[in-house]
Design a protein around this motif. Structure first.
Motif, PDB file in Angstrom:
ATOM      1  N   VAL A  20       1.010  -1.084  -0.067  1.00  0.00           N
ATOM      2  CA  VAL A  20       0.011  -0.185  -0.086  1.00  0.00           C
ATOM      3  C   VAL A  20       0.826   1.193   0.179  1.00  0.00           C
ATOM      4  CG1 VAL A  20      -1.871   1.464   1.052  1.00  0.00           C
ATOM      5  CG2 VAL A  20      -1.690  -1.371   1.420  1.00  0.00           C
ATOM      6  N   GLU A  21       0.728   1.840  -0.980  1.00  0.00           N
ATOM      7  CA  GLU A  21       1.775   3.139  -1.443  1.00  0.00           C
ATOM      8  C   GLU A  21       1.333   3.849  -2.312  1.00  0.00           C
ATOM      9  OE1 GLU A  21       4.977   4.307   0.215  1.00  0.00           O
ATOM     10  OE2 GLU A  21       4.021   5.723  -1.073  1.00  0.00           O
ATOM     11  N   ASP A  22       1.010   5.213  -2.061  1.00  0.00           N
ATOM     12  CA  ASP A  22       0.538   6.021  -3.166  1.00  0.00           C
ATOM     13  C   ASP A  22       1.722   6.741  -3.837  1.00  0.00           C
ATOM     14  OD1 ASP A  22       1.578   7.522  -0.545  1.00  0.00           O
ATOM     15  OD2 ASP A  22       0.485   9.168  -1.333  1.00  0.00           O
ATOM     16  N   GLU A  23       2.878   6.541  -3.750  1.00  0.00           N
ATOM     17  CA  GLU A  23       3.855   7.177  -4.834  1.00  0.00           C
ATOM     18  C   GLU A  23       4.148   6.131  -5.811  1.00  0.00           C
ATOM     19  OE1 GLU A  23       7.105   8.976  -2.790  1.00  0.00           O
ATOM     20  OE2 GLU A  23       5.588   9.497  -1.096  1.00  0.00           O
ATOM     21  N   PRO A  24       3.872   6.388  -7.097  1.00  0.00           N
ATOM     22  CA  PRO A  24       3.918   5.434  -7.979  1.00  0.00           C
ATOM     23  C   PRO A  24       5.176   4.847  -8.255  1.00  0.00           C
ATOM     24  CG  PRO A  24       2.650   7.278  -8.955  1.00  0.00           C
ATOM     25  CD  PRO A  24       3.265   7.497  -7.550  1.00  0.00           C
ATOM     26  N   LEU A  77       2.179  -1.281   4.746  1.00  0.00           N
ATOM     27  CA  LEU A  77       1.224  -0.066   4.850  1.00  0.00           C
ATOM     28  C   LEU A  77       1.905   1.216   4.884  1.00  0.00           C
ATOM     29  CD1 LEU A  77      -1.816   0.556   4.788  1.00  0.00           C
ATOM     30  CD2 LEU A  77      -1.707   0.107   7.180  1.00  0.00           C
ATOM     31  N   ASP A  78       1.764   2.110   4.098  1.00  0.00           N
ATOM     32  CA  ASP A  78       2.417   3.455   4.075  1.00  0.00           C
ATOM     33  C   ASP A  78       1.513   4.349   5.055  1.00  0.00           C
ATOM     34  OD1 ASP A  78       3.696   5.714   3.778  1.00  0.00           O
ATOM     35  OD2 ASP A  78       2.631   6.183   1.595  1.00  0.00           O
ATOM     36  N   VAL A  79       1.869   4.982   6.030  1.00  0.00           N
ATOM     37  CA  VAL A  79       0.910   5.803   6.769  1.00  0.00           C
ATOM     38  C   VAL A  79       0.374   6.927   6.279  1.00  0.00           C
ATOM     39  CG1 VAL A  79       1.123   7.083   8.885  1.00  0.00           C
ATOM     40  CG2 VAL A  79       2.375   5.251   8.900  1.00  0.00           C
ATOM     41  N   VAL A 134      11.015   2.917   8.940  1.00  0.00           N
ATOM     42  CA  VAL A 134      11.096   4.507   8.717  1.00  0.00           C
ATOM     43  C   VAL A 134      11.782   4.617   7.551  1.00  0.00           C
ATOM     44  CG1 VAL A 134      12.196   6.629   9.619  1.00  0.00           C
ATOM     45  CG2 VAL A 134      11.530   4.727  11.349  1.00  0.00           C
ATOM     46  N   LYS A 135      10.864   5.767   6.659  1.00  0.00           N
ATOM     47  CA  LYS A 135      11.204   6.331   5.300  1.00  0.00           C
ATOM     48  C   LYS A 135      12.335   7.229   5.438  1.00  0.00           C
ATOM     49  CE  LYS A 135       7.322   5.590   2.652  1.00  0.00           C
ATOM     50  NZ  LYS A 135       6.196   6.408   1.888  1.00  0.00           N
ATOM     51  N   PRO A 136      13.513   7.260   4.711  1.00  0.00           N
ATOM     52  CA  PRO A 136      13.680   6.283   3.556  1.00  0.00           C
ATOM     53  C   PRO A 136      14.378   5.053   4.075  1.00  0.00           C
ATOM     54  CG  PRO A 136      15.192   8.082   3.609  1.00  0.00           C
ATOM     55  CD  PRO A 136      14.419   8.368   4.952  1.00  0.00           C
TER      56      PRO A 136
HETATM   57 CA    CA Z   1       2.621   8.459   1.226  1.00  0.00          CA
END
Ligand code: CA
Length: 251
Positions: free
Chosen positions: A8-12, A53-55, A105-107
């Motif tokens: 689940v990640e919104d950045e393509p 899961l991306d927050v 933790v991103k990145p």
């Molecule tokens: Ca995001």
């Protein structure tokens, strides 16, 4: 069959990178770009073996998604690995208020991600071996090990996957001191990213959730925790009626 991971990640770009790397590692993947898509994808059979899961999502936050997954009978047992940005409230996320099993933790590096995925899957896959275990009873407390359910007296207490593992570990080793480091290694699995303070936070929260049965977990200051060797339910009312002369209780 190899584990199915729901990304689940919104950045393509990041989503494509994750798909590529996880597939290269032998995992099957399914992807979602929004919270709504994530919920649909998680409830679709075959169910995923893990949700990454991306927050920060455009519609529904990752923490809310996690809460909804935990509330749904079909997805409550699916391990969730949360991806947070530095500075986000990691303690709330992994405070496991929302029921995540672990976080990155991103990145983050691909290597770190794969390590964590493997650790979370290993813990989840260890469950079938426990299915033969009968219910465990201890005073007011009753555990269904295979179903990951917990009751205090007649009331079910909803515990996150991590809280359940923490309770089970303490209970199985009752009467023996468990240091924070031991608990970090055995309950959290990957011990580098969480601090011993995390253990305290979770024990505190677990105690609150267990209510009267929370007294079964003793704090040994500066050392760690110990589950009582036997229930102490008879003792508490007596102490209320006869205050101790050493004044240990009242301020
Ligand atoms: Ca995001």
């Amino acid at each position: 069959m190899s584990p199915l991971i729901l990304i689940v990640e919104d950045e393509p770009d990041l989503r494509a990178t994750l798909e590529y790397n996880l597939q290269r590692e032998g995992y099957r993947t399914r992807s979602a770009a929004t919270g709504r898509q994530a919920l649909l994808a998680a409830r679709e059979e075959p169910f995923p073996d893990l949700v990454l899961l991306d927050v920060m999502l455009p519609d529904v936050s990752g923490t809310e998604i996690c809460r909804l997954l935990r509330a749904d009978e079909r997805t409550r047992a699916v391990p969730v690995l949360m991806a947070t940005a530095r500075g986000e409230e990691i303690d709330r996320v992994v405070g496991f208020e929302v029921g995540a099993d672990d976080y990155v933790v991103k990145p983050y590096s691909v290597r770190e991600l794969l390590l964590r995925i493997r650790a979370v899957l290993r813990r989840a896959q260890a469950k079938p071996a426990e299915q033969a275990k009968p219910d465990v009873e201890f005073g007011r407390l009753r555990l269904d090990i295979s179903g990951h359910r917990c009751w205090v007296d007649a009331d079910e207490t909803i515990l996150t996957a991590l809280e359940f593992r923490l309770l089970q570990t303490l209970l199985e080793r009752r009467g023996r001191v468990q240091t924070r480091d031991m608990l970090l290694t055995d309950v959290w699995g990957v011990s580098t990213a969480v601090t011993t303070r995390t253990v305290d936070t979770h024990v505190k929260r677990l105690r609150q959730k267990l209510g009267l049965a929370g007294n079964y977990v003793e704090t040994l200051r500066g050392v760690g925790y110990r589950f009582l060797p036997a229930p102490n339910d008879g003792a508490a009312p007596v102490m209320d009626e006869h205050p101790k002369r050493d004044g240990g209780g009242a301020p």
